[in-house]
Design a protein around this motif. Structure first.
Motif, short mmCIF file in Angstrom:
data_model
loop_
_atom_site.label_atom_id
_atom_site.label_comp_id
_atom_site.label_asym_id
_atom_site.label_seq_id
_atom_site.Cartn_x
_atom_site.Cartn_y
_atom_site.Cartn_z
N UNK A 116 2.73 6.89 15.66
CA UNK A 116 2.56 5.62 16.32
C UNK A 116 2.45 4.40 15.12
N UNK A 117 2.56 3.34 15.37
CA UNK A 117 2.60 2.38 14.54
C UNK A 117 1.35 2.07 13.64
N UNK A 118 0.18 2.30 14.42
CA UNK A 118 -1.03 2.07 13.85
C UNK A 118 -1.58 3.42 12.96
N UNK A 119 -0.73 4.50 12.85
CA UNK A 119 -1.09 5.39 11.85
C UNK A 119 -1.33 5.06 10.56
N UNK A 120 -2.31 5.50 10.10
CA UNK A 120 -2.54 5.13 8.75
C UNK A 120 -2.34 6.28 7.77
N UNK A 121 -1.64 6.02 6.80
CA UNK A 121 -0.95 7.17 5.65
C UNK A 121 -1.77 7.12 4.48
N UNK A 122 -1.92 8.30 4.15
CA UNK A 122 -2.44 8.43 2.58
C UNK A 122 -1.35 8.78 1.67
N UNK A 123 -1.23 8.06 0.48
CA UNK A 123 -0.40 8.69 -0.73
C UNK A 123 -1.08 9.02 -1.88
N UNK A 177 -1.08 2.19 4.40
CA UNK A 177 -1.02 3.03 3.41
C UNK A 177 -2.45 3.07 2.43
N UNK A 178 -2.97 4.03 2.22
CA UNK A 178 -4.22 4.13 1.41
C UNK A 178 -3.93 4.86 0.07
N UNK A 179 -4.01 4.53 -1.16
CA UNK A 179 -3.69 5.42 -2.36
C UNK A 179 -5.00 6.17 -2.64
N UNK A 180 -4.82 7.35 -2.78
CA UNK A 180 -5.68 8.49 -3.23
C UNK A 180 -5.56 9.06 -4.60
N UNK A 240 -11.70 12.48 -1.59
CA UNK A 240 -11.65 10.99 -1.53
C UNK A 240 -10.74 10.73 -0.15
N UNK A 241 -9.94 11.71 0.38
CA UNK A 241 -9.19 11.53 1.55
C UNK A 241 -10.02 11.67 2.62
N UNK A 242 -11.03 12.74 2.79
CA UNK A 242 -11.83 12.82 3.68
C UNK A 242 -12.63 11.57 4.08
N UNK A 243 -12.90 10.69 3.05
CA UNK A 243 -13.75 9.42 3.32
C UNK A 243 -12.89 8.34 3.88
N UNK A 244 -11.52 8.80 4.26
CA UNK A 244 -10.47 7.46 4.90
C UNK A 244 -10.34 7.59 6.26
N UNK A 245 -9.52 6.59 6.67
CA UNK A 245 -9.45 6.69 8.01
C UNK A 245 -7.96 7.23 8.32
N UNK A 260 1.81 3.77 -10.70
CA UNK A 260 0.66 3.76 -10.01
C UNK A 260 0.86 2.69 -8.70
N UNK A 261 0.17 3.23 -7.53
CA UNK A 261 0.40 2.44 -6.33
C UNK A 261 -0.64 1.12 -6.11
N UNK A 262 -1.59 1.18 -6.96
CA UNK A 262 -2.76 0.07 -6.91
C UNK A 262 -2.45 -0.73 -8.13
N UNK A 263 -1.59 -0.78 -8.78
CA UNK A 263 -1.20 -1.84 -9.82
C UNK A 263 -2.03 -1.71 -10.99
#
Length: 477
Positions: free
Chosen positions: A192-199, A218-221, A232-237, A431-434
């Motif tokens: 679904x469009x509101x799914x949050x992805x970790x990279x 997208x959340x960078x891990x 770190x992944x476990x602490x995210x949504x 790096x994804x966070x710049x």
């Protein structure tokens, strides 16, 4: 809108058709933001009167802009300028993945991590399989095939994955497509469009760009020397994580056994959680036993496995695939019931027959030896510079990570190398966070450099960085 904005110099007797001139003019104005996003374009009639050209000309120009996504049409209201950053062919992002960027300049020595060895390809065998297929007996291959790819190729892939990676799947679970760039957006649409992805961070900028193009959160891990940090992944949504466990790109870290178990446990905790495992170059491993795929350890059908023939055969073949867990197959069939495969059927059958007769595994064994030889040569030569250069991520794949102790910055060292005709790629590009790292680190790809040129290539690089060889103490005999 102020009509003067659209007052283009149209050459009525020029060689280029008027609609083409108008299309180029409006497109340029949208790209350069002269016409703002959301701005309404004049009606075809008004613009025709204003520019003193036919409405048909304007209709063709608008239709082309519409087809390419520069404008959108609201029925009975008119045409509006689209948000342009979503367009895949406009890439303002300078950190784009090296492989897919047009080469800015050609280098005499190129340590591109995406390059492969092109001298050892079995052209004669490949030609034989191609020739045998292009024949009256293959007439039915001229028609459209199965949407998920040819059963013959999916069967060969399923057998190969079981033998080489421990992946257990049926041909029905496999979908074939032309490259990660085409398959990943398909996977995204299963959620679904509101799914949050970790990279992983650092990671593939291309993948990151695809997620944001499809407006996915997208959340960078962080990644360390054991791979992605699961705590770190476990602490995210996040509900879905995209990882490269066999050989993390770009650091080269291998996901440790503990982390593998943690990742699978994380996924098992909720029905909406999944892992996308990109196994992009696991065929080439130089130390220890091959590590089974994460999918092979998964007991809960939580892993979507992806891979490609880019590194093992050739990038230009454009054949990649993913393996869906049975639970997601039904969703896939609903979402893609109109879909037809993007890889030509002839190409799929050449690969299938090449695999069926054992040539693929022969080719892989030969390439393993070629890359191992290059890898060993590279590591031996780099030892000579170990006072200032340390190497990591060398267990597998076709690139290593160099940690360089140097007073100059990554950017300055890259510039020095480029000026000397050497292509080298800083880790900060990935790096994804710049954020810029305090360490100076480079990806050093060796796949495309002939083995007899490796020593001279490394020496040239170290010379332009003024890094001296270690002088070994003379034997006191």
């Amino acid at each position: 809108m102020n009509m003067d904005m659209l007052l283009f110099e149209l050459e009525k007797d020029g060689g280029k058709p008027l609609y083409d001139q108008l299309y180029s003019g409006i497109k340029e104005a949208i790209i350069t933001k002269k016409i703002a996003v959301g701005e309404k374009l004049p009606s075809k009639r008004k613009l025709a009167d204003f520019l003193n050209i036919s409405q048909t000309t304007i209709e063709i120009a608008y239709a082309q802009l519409l087809a390419e996504g520069y404008i959108m049409s609201k029925s009975r209201v008119g045409y509006f300028v689209e948000e342009i950053d979503d367009l895949p062919y406009i890439q303002p992002d300078t950190t784009a993945f090296i492989n897919e960027q047009p080469k800015k300049k050609s280098f005499n020595i190129d340590f591109n991590p995406g390059s492969i060895d092109i001298d050892a390809f079995p052209f004669q065998t490949w030609r034989k399989y191609a020739r045998d297929l292009f024949d009256d007996a293959s007439k039915e291959l001229l028609l459209t095939g199965e949407p998920q790819g040819e059963p013959a190729l999916r069967t060969e892939i399923a057998n190969y994955l079981y033998q080489s990676r421990g992946v257990v799947c049926s041909p029905e679970q496999i979908v074939i497509g032309s490259g990660t760039e085409q398959l990943l957006p398909m996977i995204l649409r299963l959620f679904s469009e509101d799914t949050c992805f970790a990279l992983e961070n650092p990671g593939y900028p291309t993948v990151h760009r695809m997620f944001s193009q499809y407006k996915r959160k997208v959340l960078p891990i962080a990644v360390d020397d054991e791979g992605i940090v699961i705590h770190a992944l476990e602490k995210t949504s996040a509900d879905v994580v995209y990882i490269t466990p066999s050989h993390q790109f770009p650091t080269g870290a291998v996901l440790s056994a503990t982390r593998r178990a943690q990742a699978l446990n994380w996924a098992a905790q909720s029905p909406s959680r999944y892992i996308i495992e990109d196994d992009y170059d696991s065929e080439f491993r130089y130390t220890g036993k091959p590590i089974p795929a994460l999918q092979a350890l998964d007991r809960n059908d939580k892993v979507i496995y992806m891979s490609t023939f880019t590194k093992s055969l050739m990038p230009s073949l454009r054949v990649a695939y993913f393996v869906l867990p049975p639970k997601l197959l039904a969703t896939y069939n609903d979402v893609f019931n109109y879909y037809s495969s993007t890889v030509p059927r002839f190409d799929q059958h050449i690969v299938a027959n090449f695999m069926r007769d054992g040539h693929f595994s022969k080719h892989l064994n030969r390439m393993r030896k070629v890359y191992r030889k290059k890898h060993d040569k590279l590591t031996t030569i780099l030892e000579n510079y170990s006072s200032q250069v340390k190497m990591t991520g060398e267990q597998a794949g076709m690139h290593v990570l160099l940690n360089v102790q140097h007073p100059l910055s990554e950017q300055q060292l890259q510039q020095h190398a480029n000026n000397a005709g050497i292509g080298i790629y800083p880790l900060s590009d990935y790096r994804l966070d710049g954020l810029l790292s305090t360490q100076v680190q480079f990806l050093l790809g060796f796949g495309g450099i002939p083995v007899h040129q490796i020593e001279a290539s490394i020496e040239r690089l170290m010379d332009c960085w003024n890094i001296p060889k270690i002088t070994l103490m003379a034997d006191n005999h």
